[in-house]
Write an enzyme that holds these catalytic residues in place. Structure first.
Site, PDB file in Angstrom:
ATOM      1  N   PRO A   1      97.815  -2.860  61.276  1.00 40.11           N
ATOM      2  CG  PRO A   1      95.618  -3.698  62.330  1.00 40.11           C
ATOM      3  CD  PRO A   1      97.388  -4.330  61.026  1.00 40.11           C
TER       4      PRO A   1
ATOM      5  CD  GLU B   1      93.993 -13.898  64.795  1.00 39.72           C
ATOM      6  OE1 GLU B   1      93.396 -14.336  65.219  1.00 39.72           O
ATOM      7  OE2 GLU B   1      94.182 -13.048  65.592  1.00 39.72           O
TER       8      GLU B   1
ATOM      9  NE  ARG C   1      92.172  11.099  43.804  1.00 39.32           N
ATOM     10  CZ  ARG C   1      90.402  11.897  43.389  1.00 39.32           C
ATOM     11  NH1 ARG C   1      90.593  11.300  42.875  1.00 39.32           N
ATOM     12  NH2 ARG C   1      90.594  13.119  43.363  1.00 39.32           N
TER      13      ARG C   1
HETATM   14  C1  4FV Z   1      95.046  -3.018  59.348  1.00 37.94           C
HETATM   15  C2  4FV Z   1      94.852  -1.513  59.390  1.00 37.94           C
HETATM   16  C3  4FV Z   1      94.322  -4.250  59.312  1.00 37.94           C
HETATM   17  C4  4FV Z   1      94.756  -6.881  60.951  1.00 37.94           C
HETATM   18  C5  4FV Z   1      94.795  -8.088  61.363  1.00 37.94           C
HETATM   19  C6  4FV Z   1      94.373  -7.827  58.662  1.00 37.94           C
HETATM   20  C7  4FV Z   1      94.312  -6.456  60.041  1.00 37.94           C
HETATM   21  C8  4FV Z   1      94.039  -8.763  59.657  1.00 37.94           C
HETATM   22  N1  4FV Z   1      96.118  -2.565  57.915  1.00 37.94           N
HETATM   23  N2  4FV Z   1      95.353  -0.702  58.778  1.00 37.94           N
HETATM   24  N3  4FV Z   1      93.929  -1.123  60.525  1.00 37.94           N
HETATM   25  N4  4FV Z   1      94.548  -5.515  59.152  1.00 37.94           N
HETATM   26  O1  4FV Z   1      93.604  -4.167  60.338  1.00 37.94           O
HETATM   27  O2  4FV Z   1      96.185  -1.746  57.724  1.00 37.94           O
HETATM   28  O3  4FV Z   1      95.353  -9.663  59.881  1.00 37.94           O
END
Ligand code: 4FV
Length: 242
Positions: free
Chosen positions: A89, A116, A154
């Site tokens: 994220p 986490e 794609r």
């Molecule tokens: C995420 C997103 C996402 C965070 C902790 C995986 C999670 C857990 N990755 N875009 N939104 N990852 O939420 O790419 O390990």
């Protein structure tokens, strides 16, 4: 194009890549996708990939050693990648432009986290970039990795049968897509727009471009700045603003 995905849930990735255009492209050899179980790169008999966080706090953190061992294996057996992407994220937002950029690479590795998150030294030493598919917290990086692979695949020549449809895709020109209809011409009292039944291809083309533009103005005006518009569309936009 070669892609390698490191994950503790390889079946989830395999299932997500087995169907449709990506599945066919793998079978046709247009895409060479390696899916690697992180646990295969642990050295203890319980194949532990996570541990408690330094400094305390909730949840577990993924250990660095298995990721480093997996990347060493990939470099030795699959070659050195041009990009190693950590899905998080905290990454830059993944967009169609991002998909186009990645599709130009020969070899990309995707790192999927769980718990986490992943020990920061993996990001520092292994990742060449971090990508997020959106501002929400998922339980793992596998769904984001599947989204990236699908969007990039794609754009690999030959993966989507009719390249035209890739060209016509939303966001290809930075605009939202025009609405699509198919038979029956009337359903639940709802008519298909006459222009689409007219056979006037120039009229149809104009209706589709104007509708895509109107939708973009109404729903995603933020996209307009980056959109490639032709003279008619710029004219239409000016008129719609006045
Ligand atoms: C995420 C997103 C996402 C965070 C902790 C995986 C999670 C857990 N990755 N875009 N939104 N990852 O939420 O790419 O390990």
């Amino acid at each position: 194009m070669k892609l390698d995905i490191i994950t503790i849930f390889p079946r989830m990735i395999d299932a997500g890549l087995a169907e449709g255009v990506v599945g066919r492209a793998r079978t046709a050899g247009l895409l060479d996708i390696g899916v690697h179980n992180l646990r295969d790169f642990t050295t203890d008999k319980h194949h532990v990939v996570d541990d408690v966080p330094f400094g305390g706090g909730p949840g577990m953190v993924m250990k660095p050693e298995p990721f480093f061992a997996a990347m060493t294996w990939i470099r030795e057996h699959r070659g050195a990648p041009e990009a190693v992407i950590l899905l998080t994220p905290a990454g830059g937002r993944f967009t169609q432009d991002g998909a186009r950029r990645l599709a130009a690479f020969r070899h990309v590795v995707l790192l999927c986290g769980r718990y986490e998150g992943i020990d920061e030294r993996v990001r520092e030493a292994l990742a060449t970039e971090e990508l997020s598919i959106g501002d929400y917290v998922l339980s793992g990086g596998e769904v984001p990795a599947l989204a990236v692979v699908d969007a990039v695949a794609r754009l690999v020549p030959g993966v989507v049968g009719d390249d035209q449809s890739v060209e016509a895709d939303s966001f290809t020109r930075g605009l939202l897509d025009y609405p699509h209809y198919t038979r029956p011409a009337e359903f639940e009292g709802r008519q298909v727009p006459d222009v689409l039944l007219s056979g006037h291809h120039a009229e149809i083309r104009r209706w589709r471009r104007e509708t895509a533009l109107r939708r973009t103005v109404e729903r995603r005006p933020d996209l307009l700045a980056g959109a490639t518009l032709d003279a008619d569309e710029r004219e239409w936009l000016k008129r719609s603003k006045s």
